[in-house]
Design an enzyme around this catalytic site. Structure first.
Site, PDB file in Angstrom:
ATOM      1  N   GLY A  23       4.615   1.387  -1.623  1.00  0.00           N
ATOM      2  CA  GLY A  23       4.806   1.743  -3.167  1.00  0.00           C
ATOM      3  C   GLY A  23       3.445   2.410  -3.685  1.00  0.00           C
ATOM      4  O   GLY A  23       2.517   2.431  -3.042  1.00  0.00           O
ATOM      5  N   ASP A  24       3.801   2.647  -4.848  1.00  0.00           N
ATOM      6  CA  ASP A  24       2.701   3.008  -5.707  1.00  0.00           C
ATOM      7  C   ASP A  24       2.288   2.352  -7.055  1.00  0.00           C
ATOM      8  O   ASP A  24       2.917   2.113  -7.833  1.00  0.00           O
ATOM      9  CB  ASP A  24       2.940   4.452  -6.158  1.00  0.00           C
ATOM     10  CG  ASP A  24       1.923   5.202  -6.931  1.00  0.00           C
ATOM     11  OD1 ASP A  24       0.892   4.522  -7.669  1.00  0.00           O
ATOM     12  OD2 ASP A  24       1.954   6.310  -7.099  1.00  0.00           O
ATOM     13  N   ASP A  61       0.961  -1.190  -0.058  1.00  0.00           N
ATOM     14  CA  ASP A  61      -0.060  -0.014  -0.203  1.00  0.00           C
ATOM     15  C   ASP A  61       0.825   1.123  -0.018  1.00  0.00           C
ATOM     16  O   ASP A  61       2.352   1.085   0.030  1.00  0.00           O
ATOM     17  CB  ASP A  61      -1.039   0.031   1.131  1.00  0.00           C
ATOM     18  CG  ASP A  61      -2.364   0.522   0.938  1.00  0.00           C
ATOM     19  OD1 ASP A  61      -2.294   2.159   0.673  1.00  0.00           O
ATOM     20  OD2 ASP A  61      -3.369   0.176   0.887  1.00  0.00           O
ATOM     21  N   HIS A  73     -12.686  -1.618  -8.188  1.00  0.00           N
ATOM     22  CA  HIS A  73     -13.652  -0.497  -8.187  1.00  0.00           C
ATOM     23  C   HIS A  73     -13.198   0.885  -8.270  1.00  0.00           C
ATOM     24  O   HIS A  73     -14.118   1.865  -8.643  1.00  0.00           O
ATOM     25  CB  HIS A  73     -15.056  -0.925  -7.331  1.00  0.00           C
ATOM     26  CG  HIS A  73     -14.860  -0.583  -6.081  1.00  0.00           C
ATOM     27  ND1 HIS A  73     -15.687  -0.367  -5.029  1.00  0.00           N
ATOM     28  CD2 HIS A  73     -13.561  -0.173  -5.339  1.00  0.00           C
ATOM     29  CE1 HIS A  73     -15.271   0.125  -4.009  1.00  0.00           C
ATOM     30  NE2 HIS A  73     -13.988   0.148  -4.194  1.00  0.00           N
TER      31      HIS A  73
HETATM   32  C1  LIG Z   1     -10.731   1.483  -0.921  1.00  0.00           C
HETATM   33  S1  LIG Z   1      -9.292   1.117   0.042  1.00  0.00           S
HETATM   34  C2  LIG Z   1      -9.390  -0.697   0.154  1.00  0.00           C
HETATM   35  C3  LIG Z   1      -8.490  -1.234   1.451  1.00  0.00           C
HETATM   36  C4  LIG Z   1      -8.480  -2.543   1.670  1.00  0.00           C
HETATM   37  N1  LIG Z   1      -8.180  -3.250   0.562  1.00  0.00           N
HETATM   38  C5  LIG Z   1      -9.993  -2.710   2.257  1.00  0.00           C
HETATM   39  O1  LIG Z   1     -10.851  -3.469   1.466  1.00  0.00           O
HETATM   40  O2  LIG Z   1     -10.380  -2.467   3.390  1.00  0.00           O
HETATM   41  C6  LIG Z   1      -8.048   1.191  -1.353  1.00  0.00           C
HETATM   42  C7  LIG Z   1      -6.690   1.342  -0.860  1.00  0.00           C
HETATM   43  O3  LIG Z   1      -5.783   1.481  -1.822  1.00  0.00           O
HETATM   44  C8  LIG Z   1      -4.512   2.109  -1.470  1.00  0.00           C
HETATM   45  N2  LIG Z   1      -4.224   3.281  -2.543  1.00  0.00           N
HETATM   46  C9  LIG Z   1      -4.486   4.146  -2.992  1.00  0.00           C
HETATM   47  N3  LIG Z   1      -3.998   4.382  -4.176  1.00  0.00           N
HETATM   48  C10 LIG Z   1      -2.704   3.711  -4.021  1.00  0.00           C
HETATM   49  C11 LIG Z   1      -1.627   3.692  -5.229  1.00  0.00           C
HETATM   50  N4  LIG Z   1      -1.487   4.510  -5.951  1.00  0.00           N
HETATM   51  N5  LIG Z   1      -0.669   2.782  -4.722  1.00  0.00           N
HETATM   52  C12 LIG Z   1      -0.719   1.856  -3.592  1.00  0.00           C
HETATM   53  N6  LIG Z   1      -1.995   1.859  -2.851  1.00  0.00           N
HETATM   54  C13 LIG Z   1      -3.043   2.597  -3.134  1.00  0.00           C
HETATM   55  C14 LIG Z   1      -5.394   2.978  -0.169  1.00  0.00           C
HETATM   56  O4  LIG Z   1      -4.194   3.613   0.492  1.00  0.00           O
HETATM   57  C15 LIG Z   1      -6.341   2.141   0.317  1.00  0.00           C
HETATM   58  O5  LIG Z   1      -5.699   1.516   1.545  1.00  0.00           O
END
Ligand SMILES: C[S@@+](CC[C@H](N)C(=O)[O-])C[C@H]1O[C@@H](n2cnc3c(N)ncnc32)[C@H](O)[C@@H]1O
Length: 350
Positions: free
Chosen positions: A237-238, A210, A257
């Site tokens: 990471g991203d 994340d 989604h």
């Molecule tokens: C809607 S949340 C879902 C979190 C978890 N999987 C859950 O179901 O509770 C989306 C997750 O994606 C992470 N996220 C958003 N942009 C991201 C990126 N560019 N790279 C990595 N993670 C990212 C957010 O920090 C967040 O934890």
């Protein structure tokens, strides 16, 4: 100003009243968010209390609080037991700070100023097919939450972790991990699901991927010194720049989604590039044609569009998306709740 006709525009026409009520349902969002901000659910104990007592506990105007309580009780959030006296209901208890499922945090997010701003431009998102967030805030939702409204960012992570703790049990029950040595949760937040999986299977190893700030706040059990730390790797990471993670099973829960089909296909290809041939990719999402709660699923579908340019999908849309990303679609199974497991495999390199 709206006169009495605004309350009852076409007496006797059920459809007209229904539409009128739906048009003003934003007032319900506002009322629930106000209740959460005022911490009303924590101020009211197990015994009923008068509006006057509640008003002094939360520092509100008693008459105005009476108006708020009346509107909330009309929807089952609190109950008026005698005139001007309110008791908890199953729904209002969920707004307590210590209640499971993170509904208070969700209520605060649902009515946060940024949410009103983006919803007010839904027609624009429908015209363009894109999120209105970058135009309004000059960046994406997550960058904004992390950089400009860190309080809300923390609230978001907390809401995800708490609501995720409830669905994690159903997902962990439904997910067959036999044959998996390492499971990776991509966009796994604070690691709620990963923790549930590692706790269930003694030999299983896990990777939590994340954003840096989110991984830094991972569940203490997964961090150095935690009970599960020796079986868990935290990778910050991203996904737009790479997903350097090797695993037998990759989970993406509530992630796909957030993306339109182009972005989803790109990120899934990025993931597959590093993954071993035959690795499983399991999306955990609601499925529009299988949901038992279309009222919330269809609203989430719009929220994903307006906030991030994303969408909820039907079974056949998931199948096409995974195939387009170069993965082999395997099937969809339910978990008993809203979440479904949408499974594919990374093909052998040609
Ligand atoms: C809607 S949340 C879902 C979190 C978890 N999987 C859950 O179901 O509770 C989306 C997750 O994606 C992470 N996220 C958003 N942009 C991201 C990126 N560019 N790279 C990595 N993670 C990212 C957010 O920090 C967040 O934890």
């Amino acid at each position: 100003m709206a006169g009495p006709d605004a309350a009852d525009p076409t007496p006797g026409t059920e459809a007209s009243l229904r539409l009128h009520s739906l048009s003003y349902s934003l007032g319900i969002t506002a009322a629930i968010t106000a209740a959460a901000r005022l911490e009303l659910a924590d101020a009211l104990g197990d015994q009923p209390a008068s509006v006057r007592v509640l008003a002094s506990a939360v520092g509100a105007d008693a008459e105005a609080l009476g108006q708020l309580m009346r509107a909330l009780a009309c929807h089952g959030v609190f109950e008026e037991t005698e005139e001007g006296v309110y008791a908890h209901t199953e729904l209002s208890r969920l707004l307590r700070a210590d209640a499971p499922a993170g509904r208070r945090a969700m209520a605060l997010l649902a009515g946060a100023p940024f949410a009103w701003n983006i919803w007010s431009r839904l027609d624009e998102a429908v015209r363009t097919g894109r999120s209105v967030f970058p135009d309004l805030y000059g960046t994406t939702l997550f960058a904004h939450l992390h950089e400009s409204e860190p309080e809300l960012g923390r609230l978001f992570d907390q809401a995800m972790a708490k609501s995720g703790a409830v669905s994690a049990v159903a997902v962990a029950d439904a997910l067959d991990l036999s044959g998996t040595g390492t499971v990776a949760d991509i966009g796994g937040g604070r690691g709620t699901l990963l923790k549930a999986l590692l706790e269930r299977r003694a030999g299983l190893r896990g990777v939590l991927f994340d954003l840096e700030r989110v991984v830094a706040g991972a569940d203490p059990a997964l961090r150095a010194g935690g009970d599960l730390a020796d079986r868990c790797e935290l990778v910050a990471g991203d996904w737009n720049t790479g997903i350097p993670v090797k695993a037998d099973t990759y989970l993406l829960k509530g992630v796909v989604h957030m993306w339109n089909d182009d972005t989803a296909a790109d990120v899934l290809r990025t993931l597959a590039r590093n993954a071993p041939a035959g690795a499983r990719v399991v999306l955990v999402e609601q499925v529009l044609d299988a949901t038992r709660t279309p009222e919330i699923a269809t609203v989430m579908n719009l929220l994903m569009l307006v906030s991030q340019g994303g969408r909820e999908r039907t079974s056949s849309e998931f199948r096409s998306l995974l195939t387009r990303a170069g993965l082999e679609f395997r099937g969809i199974t339910g978990t008993g709740g809203a979440a479904h497991l949408i499974e594919a495999a990374v093909p052998a390199a040609p």
